[in-house]
Design a protein around this motif. Structure first.
Motif, PDB file in Angstrom:
ATOM      1  N   ALA A 534       0.912  -1.195  -0.006  1.00 55.05           N
ATOM      2  CA  ALA A 534       0.005  -0.041   0.272  1.00 55.05           C
ATOM      3  C   ALA A 534       1.043   1.063   0.132  1.00 55.05           C
ATOM      4  CB  ALA A 534      -1.105   0.197   1.112  1.00 55.05           C
ATOM      5  N   SER A 535       0.399   2.172  -0.710  1.00 48.56           N
ATOM      6  CA  SER A 535       0.973   3.421  -0.502  1.00 48.56           C
ATOM      7  C   SER A 535       0.103   4.707  -0.327  1.00 48.56           C
ATOM      8  CB  SER A 535       1.538   3.587  -2.060  1.00 48.56           C
ATOM      9  OG  SER A 535       0.666   4.102  -2.774  1.00 48.56           O
ATOM     10  N   GLU A 536       0.588   5.744   0.493  1.00 50.11           N
ATOM     11  CA  GLU A 536      -0.193   6.735   0.821  1.00 50.11           C
ATOM     12  C   GLU A 536       0.117   8.032  -0.035  1.00 50.11           C
ATOM     13  OE1 GLU A 536      -1.865   9.198   4.946  1.00 50.11           O
ATOM     14  OE2 GLU A 536      -0.278   7.547   4.941  1.00 50.11           O
ATOM     15  N   ALA A 537      -0.671   8.657  -0.724  1.00 45.99           N
ATOM     16  CA  ALA A 537      -0.201   9.731  -1.392  1.00 45.99           C
ATOM     17  C   ALA A 537      -0.544  11.191  -0.869  1.00 45.99           C
ATOM     18  CB  ALA A 537      -0.889   9.741  -2.661  1.00 45.99           C
ATOM     19  N   PHE A 538       0.445  12.192  -0.882  1.00 43.13           N
ATOM     20  CA  PHE A 538       0.284  13.438  -0.626  1.00 43.13           C
ATOM     21  C   PHE A 538       0.350  14.488  -1.654  1.00 43.13           C
ATOM     22  CE2 PHE A 538       2.364  11.299   3.018  1.00 43.13           C
ATOM     23  CZ  PHE A 538       1.473  11.577   3.975  1.00 43.13           C
ATOM     24  N   THR A 539      -0.723  15.298  -1.818  1.00 43.18           N
ATOM     25  CA  THR A 539      -0.476  16.044  -3.166  1.00 43.18           C
ATOM     26  C   THR A 539      -0.180  17.536  -2.864  1.00 43.18           C
ATOM     27  OG1 THR A 539      -2.840  14.939  -3.999  1.00 43.18           O
ATOM     28  CG2 THR A 539      -2.087  17.164  -4.719  1.00 43.18           C
ATOM     29  N   LEU A 540       0.515  18.168  -3.732  1.00 40.34           N
ATOM     30  CA  LEU A 540       1.143  19.445  -3.498  1.00 40.34           C
ATOM     31  C   LEU A 540       0.762  20.050  -4.697  1.00 40.34           C
ATOM     32  CD1 LEU A 540       3.795  17.190  -2.344  1.00 40.34           C
ATOM     33  CD2 LEU A 540       4.280  19.177  -1.309  1.00 40.34           C
ATOM     34  N   ASN A 541       1.162  21.568  -4.758  1.00 46.31           N
ATOM     35  CA  ASN A 541       0.816  22.540  -5.426  1.00 46.31           C
ATOM     36  C   ASN A 541       1.713  22.687  -6.776  1.00 46.31           C
ATOM     37  OD1 ASN A 541      -1.520  23.024  -4.141  1.00 46.31           O
ATOM     38  ND2 ASN A 541      -0.115  24.633  -2.808  1.00 46.31           N
ATOM     39  N   ALA A 542       2.914  21.814  -6.723  1.00 44.30           N
ATOM     40  CA  ALA A 542       4.013  22.267  -7.762  1.00 44.30           C
ATOM     41  C   ALA A 542       4.702  20.772  -7.639  1.00 44.30           C
ATOM     42  CB  ALA A 542       5.042  23.253  -7.504  1.00 44.30           C
ATOM     43  N   ASP A 543       5.720  20.808  -8.884  1.00 50.03           N
ATOM     44  CA  ASP A 543       6.557  19.581  -9.165  1.00 50.03           C
ATOM     45  C   ASP A 543       7.562  19.231  -7.811  1.00 50.03           C
ATOM     46  OD1 ASP A 543       5.222  19.777 -11.310  1.00 50.03           O
ATOM     47  OD2 ASP A 543       7.206  20.088 -12.456  1.00 50.03           O
ATOM     48  N   LYS A 554       9.148  10.597  11.925  1.00 50.08           N
ATOM     49  CA  LYS A 554       7.900  11.117  12.272  1.00 50.08           C
ATOM     50  C   LYS A 554       7.582  12.368  11.161  1.00 50.08           C
ATOM     51  CE  LYS A 554       8.166   9.619  17.060  1.00 50.08           C
ATOM     52  NZ  LYS A 554       7.678  10.231  18.626  1.00 50.08           N
ATOM     53  N   GLU A 555       8.424  13.039  10.715  1.00 48.98           N
ATOM     54  CA  GLU A 555       7.852  13.940   9.907  1.00 48.98           C
ATOM     55  C   GLU A 555       8.864  13.982   8.473  1.00 48.98           C
ATOM     56  OE1 GLU A 555       7.258  18.492  11.344  1.00 48.98           O
ATOM     57  OE2 GLU A 555       9.213  17.853  10.747  1.00 48.98           O
ATOM     58  N   LEU A 556       8.018  14.435   7.571  1.00 51.57           N
ATOM     59  CA  LEU A 556       8.570  14.462   6.075  1.00 51.57           C
ATOM     60  C   LEU A 556       8.640  15.897   5.579  1.00 51.57           C
ATOM     61  CD1 LEU A 556       9.684  12.304   4.083  1.00 51.57           C
ATOM     62  CD2 LEU A 556       7.302  12.398   3.310  1.00 51.57           C
ATOM     63  N   ALA A 557      10.042  16.297   5.183  1.00 50.53           N
ATOM     64  CA  ALA A 557       9.885  17.677   4.670  1.00 50.53           C
ATOM     65  C   ALA A 557      10.069  17.435   2.924  1.00 50.53           C
ATOM     66  CB  ALA A 557      11.172  18.460   4.856  1.00 50.53           C
ATOM     67  N   VAL A 558       9.175  18.312   2.331  1.00 48.02           N
ATOM     68  CA  VAL A 558       9.331  18.050   0.756  1.00 48.02           C
ATOM     69  C   VAL A 558       9.536  19.511   0.262  1.00 48.02           C
ATOM     70  CG1 VAL A 558       7.811  17.410  -1.232  1.00 48.02           C
ATOM     71  CG2 VAL A 558       7.596  16.359   0.919  1.00 48.02           C
ATOM     72  N   ALA A 571       2.366   9.765  10.460  1.00 46.81           N
ATOM     73  CA  ALA A 571       1.620   9.041  11.246  1.00 46.81           C
ATOM     74  C   ALA A 571       0.300   9.509  11.002  1.00 46.81           C
ATOM     75  CB  ALA A 571       2.103   8.956  12.726  1.00 46.81           C
ATOM     76  N   GLN A 572      -0.034  11.007  11.254  1.00 46.34           N
ATOM     77  CA  GLN A 572      -1.413  11.325  10.957  1.00 46.34           C
ATOM     78  C   GLN A 572      -1.828  11.789   9.803  1.00 46.34           C
ATOM     79  OE1 GLN A 572      -1.644  14.561  14.228  1.00 46.34           O
ATOM     80  NE2 GLN A 572      -1.035  13.461  15.860  1.00 46.34           N
ATOM     81  N   SER A 573      -0.755  11.721   8.797  1.00 42.63           N
ATOM     82  CA  SER A 573      -1.316  12.155   7.411  1.00 42.63           C
ATOM     83  C   SER A 573      -1.752  13.240   7.110  1.00 42.63           C
ATOM     84  CB  SER A 573      -2.189  10.887   6.796  1.00 42.63           C
ATOM     85  OG  SER A 573      -1.841   9.694   6.663  1.00 42.63           O
ATOM     86  N   LYS A 574      -1.110  14.298   7.794  1.00 42.62           N
ATOM     87  CA  LYS A 574      -1.701  15.693   7.587  1.00 42.62           C
ATOM     88  C   LYS A 574      -0.337  16.571   7.478  1.00 42.62           C
ATOM     89  CE  LYS A 574      -1.709  16.991  12.539  1.00 42.62           C
ATOM     90  NZ  LYS A 574      -2.899  17.478  13.725  1.00 42.62           N
ATOM     91  N   GLN A 575      -0.717  17.744   6.801  1.00 44.04           N
ATOM     92  CA  GLN A 575       0.582  18.696   6.658  1.00 44.04           C
ATOM     93  C   GLN A 575       0.527  19.763   7.860  1.00 44.04           C
ATOM     94  OE1 GLN A 575      -0.174  21.170   3.213  1.00 44.04           O
ATOM     95  NE2 GLN A 575       0.660  22.873   4.251  1.00 44.04           N
TER      96      GLN A 575
END
Length: 914
Positions: A534-543, A554-558, A571-575
């Motif tokens: 399974a994969s969980e997708a996070f949508t952003l506004n640009a490439d 625990k945190e992801l920086a993009v 873990a909470q799937s939120k920005q």
């Protein structure tokens, strides 16, 4: 978290252009690296880069005979006068014209500088005195009809000889001499590159670009002789213009003999070294650079084909000829003893030191031929792996700053490199040639190659913490491939992205999660070892350009193309947070840009992110001259500092405003075009080797300025330094040049002095003496107190030591004591005592144990422990090497004893040793 990182070193580049030179003792070599100067210690196998910067790339450097004053001159003639011992800039000066050569007189009192077709001699500024106008012009010498190329002083500093593109050499005196006219040495058919005095002053040698060597000799004539020299010009040359009009006829016997000699050509010799097989197979190679060692009468010459030769003069005996490079040799130097030869090849970025008598390399280094693309630290922080557009993977030692191994199996640019988190013996690389390779750092070989079922180009790479699985993202099929490192088999292909995969990274805490970013404006977190995939997708506004996990996972920086850094709680799937860094990363205008730097949209995004070891800050770099450090602990990201990676105006994008007067009729900024110099053998470079019979090539070929940019930034696992893969090389910024412990002025008092600390130590009050030394924070005093504590009292002192001093104590032991002193066992006793007594507090790290938090413990404990781990690993490696050597020696002795015993019993020898 400290933000006061300072520039420490450049590792990815060893030589760019200009001249290289040895120090007076011959143990160190100075090399221009862009607009900086690097020093290579040839005895201790270490290097460092001075922190000062010239405005543009350095063209010439010169060192005073006593080694105190260093002058670096850029391509425009702007010079820096530097205290060589401390690396501090003393004065700035502009010679107002490009400098071809600059040389100190042997007595160190004067500096001779080329100034077009003239020569200027300046009095050497005093580096111990602050002066308003330190550069005082002594005299200006004229007579040459074209640019002067070299200056060579006589041993007594009373006269010097110059060479020029007008195919002549001229002999000048430092002070005016009555009835003396500057002598001219003519007869060459090409530009004269060098002229040299013999040791006794009876002979002068001149070397021209076409490979001719003229030997000039003569006889001593009367000072008032009216006879004219055959080699002088017909017109009467004035003595020279002088600033004070004084003249002096006093000179040493050597200069008197040189000046009052009627010189004539005694012998003509030619090198006749074959040229390149591509363009000049029927013509001899051109001489690019030359030097002469008077004590041993050795003439060293570097040619345009990468060949150098040694000739013994005056017999002109060829002692040695060797091809050391595929490109022309740009600069060479000989050590004062004449044993070592240094060569620099600007086109390939090579720096070599050759001992010609034993025919062995003392130093052999080469940076990446093209730009650096990516870098990564080893888990212990002692090694940095870099990959470049030239397809080479290089490993750099952070202790010596040297490259110790190069892998060139890739046939296309390398886009990603990675170490496994546990274990440092394997490094992985991904390339646009469609392969992912694994290298063994014990045997230094490529032991595994991973490929996809159909040819694709890999744009990024990631390795799980255990080092068992390697993943790579493709640019054309938009898929993520996973392989087993043990078997080399393809495990899985992850699909779901709709654009090229730009970045990959495994979760550092071993939760079997893989994060991938793509140009389809999404980030996916995959459960790669689960059955569901399974994969969980996070949508952003640009490439998406880059992503990184926080060290705790625990945190992801993009980072995205619109210049924003977005933070997600996985873990909470939120920005959780957004940092808009467009204005922070923007800066510097390209010469080809039609808009200003403020209105330009290019380069206003981050293409690389890195968390600090404690997860409090994020380091970000992009296609700009800036690297930005953000504090992300608070709700809003706070800009802590902007690091300027380069102020070199020779690079594009370092100026905020451009001069419209530099734009030609075609609308092109002439600063963006770099015309190749004559000394670089431009005709040979323009030849198109792909066309049979091509001789002239495309005469419109030009080199364009490289833009200042940062393609990758990474923090060291110890947290004490970070590295950036930039246009100028691998830049290292570190805290190690600063104080090694925290300075607390509130703990100071009037009676807290070095003498009181030593008196406390002598009274055997070891704990108060140690605490007082930490408060003063003077490294020599701290080491004295540290070594003065008996080993039997170490456990007692550590047990009673306040917890706030645990961090400074461990950082001092790991970062200073174990590395700079031979007392390994003594340092290990301190580390063992701290870990055994305060292990529960150290294990808590950022938490609170017994009322103490990480702030109470004197800093960031994870980074401190990494420093100690790196120091212990280095000690282990040194001791293992020593033990292996001792075992080998003992085995040899045992074998020899057994051989003598066998020979005695067999009565095969007559004499038995006692």
């Amino acid at each position: 978290m400290k933000a006061n990182y300072k520039f420490s070193n450049i590792c990815g580049t060893v030589y760019c252009q200009g001249n290289v030179l040895f120090t007076a003792d011959g143990n160190s070599l100075l090399s221009p690296v862009g607009n900086r100067v690097s020093s290579f210690d040839l005895l201790n196998n270490k290097s460092f880069t001075f922190s000062f910067e010239n405005r543009k790339n350095i063209a010439r450097i010169a060192l005073s005979p006593d080694g105190n004053v260093l002058i670096s001159v850029d391509g425009d003639g702007r010079a820096l006068l530097v205290n060589n011992k401390r690396g501090v800039v003393l004065h700035h000066f502009d010679f107002k014209k490009p400098v071809k050569d600059i040389s100190f007189s042997p007595d160190g009192k004067f500096i001779a500088v080329t100034h077009g077709s003239h020569i200027q001699v300046w009095k050497t500024p005093n580096h111990l005195v602050r002066e308003f106008a330190p550069f005082v012009l002594h005299r200006t010498y004229t007579g040459h009809m074209d640019d002067v190329l070299s200056i060579q002083w006589a041993e007594d500093s009373q006269c010097f000889i110059t060479t020029s593109r007008d195919m002549t050499a001229r002999l000048f005196t430092l002070y005016p001499v009555k009835d003396y006219r500057p002598k001219t040495f003519a007869g060459h058919r090409d530009a004269v590159l060098g002229a040299y005095f013999s040791k006794d002053g009876n002979t002068i040698y001149t070397v021209s670009r076409d490979g001719a060597v003229f030997t000039w000799k003569g006889k001593v004539e009367a000072p008032n002789s009216d006879s004219s020299d055959n080699n002088e010009d017909d017109d009467d040359q004035p003595i020279a213009s002088t600033s004070n009009g004084l003249s002096s006829s006093s000179s040493s016997p050597l200069s008197h003999k040189i000046i009052h000699t009627r010189w004539g050509v005694h012998r003509r010799e030619y090198f006749n070294v074959p040229g390149s097989n591509v363009s000049t197979s029927s013509r001899p190679a051109k001489v690019i650079t030359t030097t002469y060692h008077a004590s041993s009468s050795l003439l060293i010459v570097g040619f345009s084909t990468g060949i150098f030769g040694l000739w013994e003069l005056p017999a002109f005996t060829n002692l040695h000829t060797l091809s050391i490079s595929q490109e022309s040799i740009s600069s060479l130097a000989v050590s004062p003893s004449g044993e070592w030869l240094a060569f620099g090849a600007a086109h390939l970025g090579q720096l070599l030191v050759w001992e010609w008598q034993s025919e062995s390399y003392i130093l052999k280094q080469q940076g990446h031929f093209l730009d650096l693309n990516t870098l990564t630290y080893s888990p212990d922080g002692q090694t940095v792996a870099t990959g470049g557009d030239d397809g080479k993977l290089k490993l750099w030692s952070m202790q010596s700053s040297f490259c110790f191994v190069t892998f060139n199996e890739h046939s296309a640019p390398i886009t990603g490199v990675a170490f496994a988190r546990y274990g440092t013996n394997v490094v992985f690389s991904a390339s646009l040639d469609g392969t992912v390779r694994a290298y063994d750092l014990v045997r230094y070989r490529n032991f595994r190659t991973f490929t996809s079922p159909s040819p694709v180009q890999f744009n990024c790479i990631a390795v799980d913490p255990s080092g068992e699985v390697v993943a790579a993202g493709s640019t054309d099929t938009y898929e993520v491939f996973l392989w087993s490192v043990q078997t080399g088999k393809l495990l899985d292909i992850l699909t779901g992205h709709e654009a090229p995969v730009s970045t990959l990274e495994f979760c550092p805490e071993g939760t079997n999660q893989l994060a991938s970013g793509s140009w389809d404006r999404s980030v996916r977190v995959w459960s790669v070892f689960g059955r569901s995939r399974a994969s969980e997708a996070f949508t952003l506004n640009a490439d998406v350009l880059a992503l990184t996990w926080r060290p705790d996972g625990k945190e992801l920086a993009v980072s995205t193309l619109d210049g924003q850094i977005t933070f997600f709680d996985v873990a909470q799937s939120k920005q959780t947070n957004v940092i808009n860094g467009r204005n922070d990363i923007s800066g510097g205008r390209l010469t080809s840009s039609r808009t200003s730097a403020a209105n330009s949209t290019a380069g206003k995004s981050f293409n690389s992110l890195a968390y600090t070891a404690d997860g409090r800050c994020v380091l970000a770099g992009g296609n700009s001259k800036y690297v930005v450090l953000y504090d992300v602990r608070e709700g809003e990201g706070v800009l802590l500092r902007k690091f300027t990676i380069s102020e070199n105006l020779s690079l594009d994008g370092t100026e905020e405003f451009l001069d419209s007067r530099r734009v030609n009729e075609a609308g092109v900024n002439i600063d963006s075009l770099m015309i190749e110099d004559e000394e670089e053998d431009a005709d040979r470079r323009r030849v198109d080797s792909t066309l049979p019979g091509a001789q002239g090539g495309d005469m419109s070929v030009r080199k364009y300025k490289r833009a200042a940019r940062t393609k990758c930034v990474r923090f060291s696992p110890t947290g004490r330094s970070w590295a950036a893969a930039s246009t100028e090389g691998l830049l290292i910024y570190s805290l190690d040049s600063l104080n090694t412990a925290d300075f607390d002025p509130f703990d100071l008092s009037l009676d807290l002095t070095p003498s009181s600390v030593l008196s406390t130590l002598h009274s055997k009050s070891y704990l108060p003496a140690l605490v007082m030394a930490f408060r003063l924070n003077e490294a020599p005093l701290l080491q004295t107190v540290f070594e003065g504590i008996p080993r039997g009292d170490i456990k007692l002192v550590v047990r009673q030591l306040p917890v706030m001093y645990l961090g400074p104590l461990l950082r001092f032991v790991g970062g200073v004591f174990l590395k700079r002193t031979p007392h390994v066992e003594f340092g290990l006793l301190w580390v063992h005592a701290v870990l055994m007594i305060h292990g529960r507090v150290l294990r808590a790290g950022g938490g609170a144990v017994g009322g103490y938090s990480s702030s109470n413990m004197g800093g960031d404990m994870p980074s401190v422990l990494r420093v100690v781990k790196a120091a212990l690993g280095e000690c282990e490696e040194t001791l293992s090497r020593l033990c292996d050597q001792n075992m080998s020696n003992l085995s040899y002795v045992i074998d020899q004893i057994g051989f003598h015993h066998y020979a005695y019993c067999g009565q095969t020898i007559d004499t038995i040793p006692h």
